[in-house]
Scaffold this motif. Structure first.
Motif, short mmCIF file in Angstrom:
data_model
loop_
_atom_site.label_atom_id
_atom_site.label_comp_id
_atom_site.label_asym_id
_atom_site.label_seq_id
_atom_site.Cartn_x
_atom_site.Cartn_y
_atom_site.Cartn_z
N VAL A 139 0.85 -1.19 0.00
CA VAL A 139 0.00 0.00 0.00
C VAL A 139 0.89 1.24 0.00
O VAL A 139 2.02 1.21 0.50
CB VAL A 139 -0.94 0.05 1.23
N PRO A 140 0.39 2.34 -0.57
CA PRO A 140 1.16 3.57 -0.50
C PRO A 140 1.19 4.12 0.93
O PRO A 140 0.27 3.90 1.72
CB PRO A 140 0.40 4.52 -1.44
N ILE A 141 2.28 4.79 1.25
CA ILE A 141 2.35 5.51 2.53
C ILE A 141 1.38 6.67 2.47
O ILE A 141 1.35 7.44 1.50
CB ILE A 141 3.79 6.00 2.77
N VAL A 142 0.55 6.81 3.50
CA VAL A 142 -0.46 7.88 3.50
C VAL A 142 -0.10 9.02 4.44
O VAL A 142 -0.61 10.14 4.27
CB VAL A 142 -1.86 7.33 3.86
N SER A 143 0.75 8.77 5.44
CA SER A 143 1.13 9.87 6.33
C SER A 143 2.60 9.84 6.73
O SER A 143 3.20 10.87 7.00
CB SER A 143 0.27 9.86 7.60
N GLY A 144 3.19 8.66 6.81
CA GLY A 144 4.56 8.52 7.28
C GLY A 144 4.67 8.39 8.78
O GLY A 144 5.75 8.10 9.31
N GLU A 145 3.56 8.56 9.49
CA GLU A 145 3.57 8.41 10.95
C GLU A 145 3.51 6.95 11.36
O GLU A 145 3.71 6.61 12.53
CB GLU A 145 2.39 9.18 11.57
N LEU A 146 3.19 6.09 10.41
CA LEU A 146 3.17 4.62 10.51
C LEU A 146 1.88 4.08 11.13
O LEU A 146 1.34 3.10 10.62
CB LEU A 146 4.40 4.08 11.24
N GLY A 147 1.37 4.63 12.20
CA GLY A 147 0.11 4.14 12.74
C GLY A 147 -1.00 4.24 11.70
O GLY A 147 -1.72 3.26 11.42
N GLU A 148 -1.14 5.41 11.09
CA GLU A 148 -2.14 5.61 10.05
C GLU A 148 -1.85 4.75 8.82
O GLU A 148 -2.76 4.27 8.14
CB GLU A 148 -2.20 7.08 9.64
N ASP A 149 -0.56 4.54 8.57
CA ASP A 149 -0.18 3.77 7.39
C ASP A 149 -0.55 2.29 7.53
O ASP A 149 -1.02 1.67 6.59
CB ASP A 149 1.32 3.93 7.13
N PHE A 150 -0.34 1.73 8.73
CA PHE A 150 -0.74 0.35 8.95
C PHE A 150 -2.26 0.22 9.03
O PHE A 150 -2.82 -0.79 8.61
CB PHE A 150 -0.06 -0.22 10.20
N THR A 151 -2.93 1.23 9.54
CA THR A 151 -4.39 1.25 9.52
C THR A 151 -4.89 1.16 8.08
O THR A 151 -5.81 0.38 7.76
CB THR A 151 -4.92 2.54 10.17
N TYR A 152 -4.27 1.93 7.21
CA TYR A 152 -4.66 1.92 5.80
C TYR A 152 -4.34 0.58 5.15
O TYR A 152 -5.10 0.06 4.33
CB TYR A 152 -3.95 3.05 5.05
N TYR A 153 -3.20 -0.02 5.54
CA TYR A 153 -2.84 -1.33 4.99
C TYR A 153 -3.94 -2.36 5.27
O TYR A 153 -4.36 -3.10 4.37
CB TYR A 153 -1.51 -1.82 5.56
#
Length: 302
Positions: A139-153
Motif C-alpha cells: 500500500v502507499p504511505i499515507v502519512s509517514g507516521e506509521l500508525g495511520e499507514d498500517f491502519t490503511y494497509y
C-alpha cells in the motif's frame, strides 16, 4: 543467534463487544530499546524503527505455528528503508538503512517520524504462510507516521477495518522510556453502533506512550479502549531475536562461488560480514576463507 527479552514486554489478545471487535495491545519498551542499542539509532530513527517493530509484533501475533512475515517501509525520507521480521512466537528483529537520522521536533513538540520516513512511498508486507508462494501486500504511505499507514494497509490490502496506534517515547539521553501499541479490528457482522463506539473511544484515547508512562499495562489499555467490555484470551512475551550465526554466514560465503571467494582471498585475505538485523560482526581470516573455498569448488565424481 542473538536473543534479548524485555523484562515486561508482553502482548495481550482479546475479543470485545460480543465478538464484534478483535483487539491486541503490546508493550515493546525492551524491544525498542534493544534495537536502539544495537543499531545506535538517533531519537527520530529510534521512534520510527520502534513503531514499525511494534506493528510487526502485533501482526506476527496474527500468524500461527511457523508462519512469519517481513515488513518493508520504503519512504522518500532520509531514513531510507525500515525492515522488520516477526513471527507467531513473539520474536521480532529489525533495522533501518540510516540509523543516525534525527530531525527537529514538530510544532507540537513531537519527534518528526513522518519527516524521517517520508510522506510518499510504499509499505510492503510479505507473509510466509508455508505455501508455495508467500502472500504479498503493498500500500502507499499515507502519512509517514506509521500508525495511520498500517491502519490503511489493513483496510486496503486485507479488507479489515482497523485502528492502529503506535508510540515510542525517547528519553533525553536517546534511550527508550516507553514503547507500545494497539490494534483493533472490526469483525464481520459487527453492528454499526460498534463502529461509532470505537471511533468515539479512539477520539478520547490518550497517546499510547502517555498511558504506559502513567503505569498502564496492555491489559488495562484494552479495557480502556473497549469500555471494560473485553474478554482477554491470552498473553505472550515479546522478544528481540535474530537467527544469524557463523554457520549461516559461512553458507552465504560458499554460495558466492569459487571465483568470487578466490578473488576475496587474493585481494583482501580476510572478510568481515555484519548482520543487518542485529549488527553482529563475523570475521574470517585467510585460513577460514581457504577452507570455504574448498567447499565452494565443484565436487569431482570418482
Amino acid at each position: 543467534m542473538n536473543e534479548s527479552r524485555g523484562a515486561d514486554d508482553v502482548l495481550v489478545r482479546g475479543i470485545a463487544w460480543g465478538g464484534g471487535l478483535r483487539a491486541y495491545a503490546v508493550r515493546t519498551t525492551g524491544l525498542a530499546g534493544e534495537l536502539q542499542r544495537r543499531h545506535g539509532t538517533y531519537p527520530t530513527a529510534t521512534a520510527a524503527l520502534g513503531r514499525a517493530a511494534t506493528a510487526g509484533a502485533m501482526m506476527g501475533a496474527m500468524l500461527k505455528g511457523e508462519e512469519k512475515l517481513t515488513i518493508q517501509v520504503k519512504g522518500d525520507g532520509p531514513l531510507g528503508q525500515i525492515v522488520v521480521d516477526a513471527n507467531a512466537k513473539g520474536e521480532v528483529r529489525g533495522y533501518v538503512d540510516n540509523p543516525q537520522v534525527h530531525l527537529p521536533v514538530s510544532a507540537q513538540g513531537k519527534l518528526d517520524v513522518a519527516g524521517a520516513v517520508g510522506r510518499s512511498g510504499y509499505i510492503h508486507i510479505v507473509k510466509d504462510l508455508g505455501l508455495k508462494e508467500p502472500y504479498r501486500g503493498s500500500v502507499p504511505i499515507v502519512s509517514g507516521e506509521l500508525g495511520e499507514d498500517f491502519t490503511y494497509y489493513f483496510a486496503s490490502s486485507e479488507q479489515t477495518p482497523s485502528a492502529v496506534g503506535l508510540g515510542v517515547l525517547v528519553d533525553v539521553d536517546g534511550s527508550v522510556l516507553h514503547a507500545g501499541g494497539f490494534l483493533l479490528q472490526i469483525m464481520p457482522g459487527a453492528e454499526e453502533q460498534d463502529i461509532t463506539r470505537l471511533e468515539q473511544r479512539l477520539q478520547e484515547m490518550p497517546h499510547v506512550t502517555s498511558l504506559l508512562d502513567r503505569g498502564e499495562t496492555p491489559e488495562s489499555i484494552l479495557r480502556f479502549l473497549t469500555d471494560d467490555d473485553v474478554q482477554l484470551l491470552d498473553a505472550m512475551p515479546i522478544v528481540f531475536k535474530c537467527y544469524c550465526s557463523r554457520e549461516r554466514v559461512e553458507r552465504t560465503l560458499v554460495s558466492m562461488g569459487e571465483a568470487e571467494l578466490a578473488a576475496l582471498i587474493e585481494e583482501d585475505g580476510r572478510a568481515e560480514v555484519t548482520c543487518h538485523f542485529c549488527n553482529s560482526a563475523y570475521e574470517f581470516d585467510r585460513h577460514d576463507l581457504e577452507r570455504l573455498l574448498e567447499q565452494a569448488k565443484p565436487k569431482q565424481d570418482v
